[in-house]
Write a protein that holds these residues in place. Sequence first.
Motif, mmCIF file in Angstrom:
data_model
loop_
_atom_site.group_PDB
_atom_site.id
_atom_site.type_symbol
_atom_site.label_atom_id
_atom_site.label_comp_id
_atom_site.label_asym_id
_atom_site.label_seq_id
_atom_site.Cartn_x
_atom_site.Cartn_y
_atom_site.Cartn_z
ATOM 1 N N UNK A 1 37.384 44.605 72.816
ATOM 2 C CA UNK A 1 35.929 44.729 72.882
ATOM 3 C C UNK A 1 35.314 43.754 73.893
ATOM 4 N N UNK A 2 35.572 42.455 73.715
ATOM 5 C CA UNK A 2 34.941 41.466 74.597
ATOM 6 C C UNK A 2 35.820 41.091 75.786
ATOM 7 N N UNK A 3 37.132 41.282 75.648
ATOM 8 C CA UNK A 3 38.114 40.975 76.693
ATOM 9 C C UNK A 3 38.070 39.506 77.140
ATOM 10 N N UNK A 4 37.581 38.614 76.226
ATOM 11 C CA UNK A 4 37.477 37.185 76.565
ATOM 12 C C UNK A 4 38.336 36.318 75.651
ATOM 13 N N UNK A 5 38.629 36.755 74.444
ATOM 14 C CA UNK A 5 39.376 35.963 73.472
ATOM 15 C C UNK A 5 40.645 36.709 73.068
ATOM 16 N N UNK A 6 41.638 35.983 72.573
ATOM 17 C CA UNK A 6 42.862 36.656 72.125
ATOM 18 C C UNK A 6 42.606 37.505 70.876
ATOM 19 N N UNK A 7 43.269 38.641 70.812
ATOM 20 C CA UNK A 7 43.138 39.545 69.659
ATOM 21 C C UNK A 7 43.945 38.975 68.504
ATOM 22 N N UNK A 8 43.254 38.749 67.376
ATOM 23 C CA UNK A 8 43.928 38.217 66.188
ATOM 24 C C UNK A 8 43.851 39.179 65.014
ATOM 25 N N UNK A 9 43.032 40.210 65.129
ATOM 26 C CA UNK A 9 42.882 41.209 64.066
ATOM 27 C C UNK A 9 43.350 42.545 64.635
#
Length: 178
Positions: free
Chosen positions: A5-13
């Motif tokens: 979605x944001x492409x800024x933070x690592x995916x954790x969910x």
Amino acid sequence: MWCERCKQRPATVHVTKIVNNHKTESHLCATCAQESGIDPGKELGFLFEPNFSFHNLLASLLEHEFGPESAFSPYQAAIEKCSSCGLTFTDFRNIGLLGCGDCYQAFGRSLGPLFQRIHGHVNHTGKVPKRTGGKVRIKKEIEDLRRRLQEAIRREAYEEAAQIRDEIRAKEEKLNKE
């Protein structure tokens, strides 16, 4: 892997949905997951759509069986009701539960096709415990054969009736030996 979605933070969910054999996966960061209504601190387990219930499942079977409107005209579905509890067929379709034992008689002609579709037959056949050694099963078979015997006599199919009579005798002998 980065958040879709944001492409800024690592995916954790990571959420996987399978609907009608169509698989969709979502990989989100905790912030985007929370904005989407998913609590990342809570174990998700199995998720169902919010409007899923077994009543809705039964109602969908009824709708498939009788169409969007009932088998009756809408007027007749509203006035046809159980004399004991007052439940109408429309109410039954909406809540998915019968009101009392007399509802089976009141709505019998409409419930028959539904039971046939769900269970494969209309009559209750029950189960036989294995620890009884088969005696209960043999008694049930004898009962069914007697019913068939009466039907054959009513139709005047006497050769068939004689064969059924012989089967009954053989099963009774087997039952007495056990």
